[in-house]
Motif scaffolding. Structure first.
Motif, PDB file in Angstrom:
ATOM      1  N   ALA A  26      54.553  10.061 -32.148  1.00  0.00           N
ATOM      2  CA  ALA A  26      54.427   8.734 -32.810  1.00  0.00           C
ATOM      3  C   ALA A  26      54.971   7.820 -31.665  1.00  0.00           C
ATOM      4  CB  ALA A  26      55.540   9.246 -33.912  1.00  0.00           C
ATOM      5  N   VAL A  27      53.451   7.720 -31.381  1.00  0.00           N
ATOM      6  CA  VAL A  27      53.304   6.989 -30.003  1.00  0.00           C
ATOM      7  C   VAL A  27      53.316   5.941 -30.786  1.00  0.00           C
ATOM      8  CG1 VAL A  27      51.033   7.550 -29.843  1.00  0.00           C
ATOM      9  CG2 VAL A  27      52.272   6.628 -27.890  1.00  0.00           C
ATOM     10  N   THR A  28      54.248   4.287 -29.442  1.00  0.00           N
ATOM     11  CA  THR A  28      53.930   3.092 -29.825  1.00  0.00           C
ATOM     12  C   THR A  28      52.955   2.355 -28.504  1.00  0.00           C
ATOM     13  OG1 THR A  28      55.395   2.923 -27.861  1.00  0.00           O
ATOM     14  CG2 THR A  28      56.361   2.717 -30.083  1.00  0.00           C
ATOM     15  N   PRO A  29      52.467   1.169 -29.499  1.00  0.00           N
ATOM     16  CA  PRO A  29      51.614   0.147 -28.740  1.00  0.00           C
ATOM     17  C   PRO A  29      51.778   0.333 -27.093  1.00  0.00           C
ATOM     18  CG  PRO A  29      52.093  -0.883 -30.528  1.00  0.00           C
ATOM     19  CD  PRO A  29      52.882   0.185 -31.102  1.00  0.00           C
ATOM     20  N   ALA A  30      53.370   0.397 -26.997  1.00  0.00           N
ATOM     21  CA  ALA A  30      54.030  -0.016 -25.494  1.00  0.00           C
ATOM     22  C   ALA A  30      54.025   0.962 -24.962  1.00  0.00           C
ATOM     23  CB  ALA A  30      55.358  -0.327 -25.761  1.00  0.00           C
ATOM     24  N   GLN A  31      53.965   2.690 -25.662  1.00  0.00           N
ATOM     25  CA  GLN A  31      53.703   3.959 -24.841  1.00  0.00           C
ATOM     26  C   GLN A  31      52.081   3.826 -24.399  1.00  0.00           C
ATOM     27  OE1 GLN A  31      55.737   5.593 -27.821  1.00  0.00           O
ATOM     28  NE2 GLN A  31      57.667   6.612 -26.343  1.00  0.00           N
ATOM     29  N   LEU A  32      51.063   3.150 -25.364  1.00  0.00           N
ATOM     30  CA  LEU A  32      50.023   3.942 -25.305  1.00  0.00           C
ATOM     31  C   LEU A  32      49.254   3.372 -24.641  1.00  0.00           C
ATOM     32  CD1 LEU A  32      47.666   5.719 -26.639  1.00  0.00           C
ATOM     33  CD2 LEU A  32      47.654   3.349 -28.094  1.00  0.00           C
ATOM     34  N   LEU A  33      49.881   1.748 -24.186  1.00  0.00           N
ATOM     35  CA  LEU A  33      49.067   0.910 -23.548  1.00  0.00           C
ATOM     36  C   LEU A  33      48.458   1.442 -21.623  1.00  0.00           C
ATOM     37  CD1 LEU A  33      47.736  -1.901 -22.766  1.00  0.00           C
ATOM     38  CD2 LEU A  33      49.955  -2.627 -22.342  1.00  0.00           C
ATOM     39  N   PRO A  34      50.068   1.881 -21.067  1.00  0.00           N
ATOM     40  CA  PRO A  34      49.618   2.340 -19.527  1.00  0.00           C
ATOM     41  C   PRO A  34      49.249   3.367 -19.277  1.00  0.00           C
ATOM     42  CG  PRO A  34      52.052   1.896 -20.415  1.00  0.00           C
ATOM     43  CD  PRO A  34      51.486   1.907 -21.197  1.00  0.00           C
ATOM     44  N   ALA A  35      48.624   4.670 -20.453  1.00  0.00           N
ATOM     45  CA  ALA A  35      47.823   5.906 -20.407  1.00  0.00           C
ATOM     46  C   ALA A  35      46.995   5.345 -20.659  1.00  0.00           C
ATOM     47  CB  ALA A  35      48.320   6.423 -21.168  1.00  0.00           C
ATOM     48  N   LEU A  36      46.006   4.209 -21.413  1.00  0.00           N
ATOM     49  CA  LEU A  36      44.572   4.111 -21.708  1.00  0.00           C
ATOM     50  C   LEU A  36      44.394   3.158 -20.619  1.00  0.00           C
ATOM     51  CD1 LEU A  36      45.033   2.980 -25.394  1.00  0.00           C
ATOM     52  CD2 LEU A  36      43.654   5.337 -24.667  1.00  0.00           C
ATOM     53  N   THR A  37      45.233   2.662 -19.840  1.00  0.00           N
ATOM     54  CA  THR A  37      44.993   1.373 -18.523  1.00  0.00           C
ATOM     55  C   THR A  37      44.285   2.537 -17.589  1.00  0.00           C
ATOM     56  OG1 THR A  37      46.326  -0.467 -20.489  1.00  0.00           O
ATOM     57  CG2 THR A  37      45.915  -0.811 -17.632  1.00  0.00           C
ATOM     58  N   VAL A  38      45.680   3.358 -17.079  1.00  0.00           N
ATOM     59  CA  VAL A  38      45.398   3.955 -15.936  1.00  0.00           C
ATOM     60  C   VAL A  38      44.063   4.825 -15.746  1.00  0.00           C
ATOM     61  CG1 VAL A  38      46.014   5.587 -14.701  1.00  0.00           C
ATOM     62  CG2 VAL A  38      47.594   4.071 -15.351  1.00  0.00           C
ATOM     63  N   LEU A  39      43.802   5.436 -17.524  1.00  0.00           N
ATOM     64  CA  LEU A  39      42.753   6.460 -17.922  1.00  0.00           C
ATOM     65  C   LEU A  39      40.854   5.171 -17.424  1.00  0.00           C
ATOM     66  CD1 LEU A  39      41.249   8.885 -19.293  1.00  0.00           C
ATOM     67  CD2 LEU A  39      41.014   7.445 -20.788  1.00  0.00           C
ATOM     68  N   ALA A  40      41.088   3.750 -17.739  1.00  0.00           N
ATOM     69  CA  ALA A  40      40.446   2.757 -18.303  1.00  0.00           C
ATOM     70  C   ALA A  40      39.716   2.416 -16.604  1.00  0.00           C
ATOM     71  CB  ALA A  40      40.558   1.798 -19.039  1.00  0.00           C
ATOM     72  N   VAL A  41      40.807   1.946 -15.838  1.00  0.00           N
ATOM     73  CA  VAL A  41      40.843   1.749 -14.998  1.00  0.00           C
ATOM     74  C   VAL A  41      39.774   2.771 -13.563  1.00  0.00           C
ATOM     75  CG1 VAL A  41      41.895   1.079 -12.259  1.00  0.00           C
ATOM     76  CG2 VAL A  41      41.910   0.380 -14.247  1.00  0.00           C
ATOM     77  N   GLY A  42      40.819   4.013 -13.821  1.00  0.00           N
ATOM     78  CA  GLY A  42      40.029   5.222 -13.264  1.00  0.00           C
ATOM     79  C   GLY A  42      38.461   5.184 -13.457  1.00  0.00           C
ATOM     80  N   PHE A  43      37.819   5.607 -14.613  1.00  0.00           N
ATOM     81  CA  PHE A  43      36.640   5.815 -14.987  1.00  0.00           C
ATOM     82  C   PHE A  43      35.684   4.674 -14.434  1.00  0.00           C
ATOM     83  CE2 PHE A  43      38.134   9.025 -18.014  1.00  0.00           C
ATOM     84  CZ  PHE A  43      36.969  10.140 -17.004  1.00  0.00           C
ATOM     85  N   GLY A  44      36.436   3.640 -14.406  1.00  0.00           N
ATOM     86  CA  GLY A  44      35.289   2.021 -14.244  1.00  0.00           C
ATOM     87  C   GLY A  44      35.564   2.087 -12.833  1.00  0.00           C
ATOM     88  N   LEU A  45      36.633   2.652 -11.951  1.00  0.00           N
ATOM     89  CA  LEU A  45      36.054   2.192 -10.438  1.00  0.00           C
ATOM     90  C   LEU A  45      35.196   3.653  -9.717  1.00  0.00           C
ATOM     91  CD1 LEU A  45      37.793   1.562  -8.311  1.00  0.00           C
ATOM     92  CD2 LEU A  45      39.873   3.727  -7.491  1.00  0.00           C
ATOM     93  N   GLN A  46      34.865   4.457 -10.420  1.00  0.00           N
ATOM     94  CA  GLN A  46      33.971   5.963 -10.364  1.00  0.00           C
ATOM     95  C   GLN A  46      33.031   5.287 -10.419  1.00  0.00           C
ATOM     96  OE1 GLN A  46      32.126   8.042 -12.466  1.00  0.00           O
ATOM     97  NE2 GLN A  46      33.055   7.036 -14.011  1.00  0.00           N
ATOM     98  N   SER A  47      32.677   4.269 -11.896  1.00  0.00           N
ATOM     99  CA  SER A  47      31.682   4.382 -12.215  1.00  0.00           C
ATOM    100  C   SER A  47      30.534   3.435 -11.617  1.00  0.00           C
ATOM    101  CB  SER A  47      31.769   3.773 -13.188  1.00  0.00           C
ATOM    102  OG  SER A  47      31.703   2.129 -13.442  1.00  0.00           O
ATOM    103  N   VAL A  48      30.181   2.776 -10.313  1.00  0.00           N
ATOM    104  CA  VAL A  48      30.060   1.438  -9.522  1.00  0.00           C
ATOM    105  C   VAL A  48      28.860   2.940  -8.466  1.00  0.00           C
ATOM    106  CG1 VAL A  48      29.618   0.343  -7.882  1.00  0.00           C
ATOM    107  CG2 VAL A  48      31.017   0.266 -10.274  1.00  0.00           C
TER     108      VAL A  48
END
Length: 405
Positions: free
Chosen positions: A293-315
């Motif tokens: 039963a995740v809340t948006p506040a709990q989901l935000l940090p995990a998705l952000t960390v995941l996304a920054v990592g993938f964006g960082l390695q793409s270039v």
């Protein structure tokens, strides 16, 4: 030739092809209930497009080189638009999958032709760099707005609108290309161009970089797919709310991709790639640790960390795979193919896992298992990136210098 309309039309086409890979995700639960897809069959709504697109990219590049970008671009837009109509009017699962394959073939014809038109139309290095930045921004924008647009269309008009609304844009892009692109682009080469891959080609570095891309794409695409089903099936999010939940993911990728060039001026490209993949692995682990039963506040940090990592390695991974002596267009086609096929294969594994889930209570176990598996795949990509550094040592200076130009 009027160059600005060429850039606008080619970037619009790139946006349409790329947004089609993300706009459908939010509509998947509605498609499943509307057409009766099984848990193992639903991933093929995404897989059929990815495999057809990735499998035909090299063919699209070869055809564009022989017939000219104008004919191939217009033909590809026609095929893509026809596939969109077939999907929007599909009465059965098999028809929808066939339409998605047709869309993938059309996209594979459009992308190489559009990129060839841009690189030849803008002949000076500065102009070409700005034009390619606009082309890249169109692709990144597609990733950012795809879930939002898909959620809005699905909530307002149901899932067929996801496929039918872009059709007029496809027609407009085809007409504009026929108007502004010449039958044959001018040859602006000033010397003999080396075709193919010669003996100096860094095969090991390019092969390993494409392996990193394929593994990273498998983890990322599968995570987005699973998160979509989790939010809507378990948490009861609507299509629009799901699209908004994915906004941090899109913005995080843009942020990571923007940071990467600055870091690459200070450290090696492989170090940036490894760091990005390590951050992405952490994000997958954080997702696996979230409560049901995740809340948006709990989901935000995990998705952000995941996304920054993938964006960082793409270039840096892109630089390592495509900054090569010889035919860079062919190297870029191989790179795009690896990303598409990697994402599709990741969903094949997810489909097998989804087939073993029979009730809502077990979805949590399936989600955590897949998130950890995605983290393991991202970690494997990081190990592969470390292996690149050994081959990169002999060629690293040239890669860094060329990517800075």
């Amino acid at each position: 030739m009027n160059r600005l309309p060429v850039l606008v039309v080619m970037s619009l086409a790139h946006f349409l092809v790329m947004v089609d890979a993300t706009i459908v995700n939010v509509a998947l639960p509605s498609i499943r209930s509307g057409l009766g897809f099984t848990a193992t069959g639903l991933p093929w709504v995404v897989n059929s497009y990815s495999f057809a697109f990735g499998g035909c990219l090299l063919l699209g590049g070869l055809v564009a080189g022989r017939l000219g970008p104008k004919r191939v671009f217009v033909g590809g837009m026609a095929v893509f638009g026809t596939g969109s109509v077939v999907c929007g009017l599909a009465p059965a699962t098999e028809v929808l999958v066939a339409g998605r394959m047709l869309q993938g073939v059309g996209g594979a014809l459009v992308c190489p032709a559009a990129l060839a038109a841009i690189t030849v139309t803008f002949d000076s290095p500065g102009e070409r760099a700005r034009a390619l930045a606009g082309w890249s921004a169109a692709g990144a924008g597609a990733l950012a707005v795809g879930p939002l647009v898909g959620g809005a269309l699905t909530a307002t008009w149901s899932w067929p609108a996801v496929f039918l609304v872009p059709v007029p844009l496809c027609a407009g892009a085809a007409v504009a290309a026929w108007r502004w692109l010449p039958d044959r682009l001018p040859d602006r080469r000033t010397g003999r161009r080396e075709r193919g891959f010669g003996p100096a080609f860094p095969y090991r570095r390019v092969l390993t970089a494409n392996l990193v891309l394929a593994l990273g794409s498998a983890a990322m695409v599968a995570a987005c797919y699973t998160c979509t089903l989790w939010l809507q099936t378990v948490l009861g999010y609507g299509p629009m709310a799901t699209g908004l939940a994915f906004l941090p993911l899109s913005l995080g990728i843009l942020l990571g991709a923007a940071l990467a060039p600055r870091l690459m001026r200070r450290v090696a490209a492989t170090a940036v790639a490894v760091a990005g993949l390590a951050v992405a692995t952490l994000g997958m682990v954080l997702l696996a640790c979230l409560p049901m039963a995740v809340t948006p506040a709990q989901l935000l940090p995990a998705l952000t960390v995941l996304a920054v990592g993938f964006g960082l390695q793409s270039v840096p991974v892109c630089a390592l795979a495509t900054t090569v002596p010889g035919d860079r267009a062919l190297a870029a086609a191989v790179y795009q193919t690896a990303g598409q096929l990697g994402g599709g294969l990741g969903l094949v594994g997810l489909g097998w896992l989804a087939g073993r889930v029979s009730d809502v209570d077990s979805v949590g176990l399936a989600w955590r298992s897949w998130a950890l598996a995605g983290g393991a795949v991202a970690l494997a990509a990081g190990v592969a990136a470390v292996l690149v550094s050994r081959a990169h040592s002999a060629h690293g200076a040239s890669v860094v210098s060329q990517t800075r130009e």
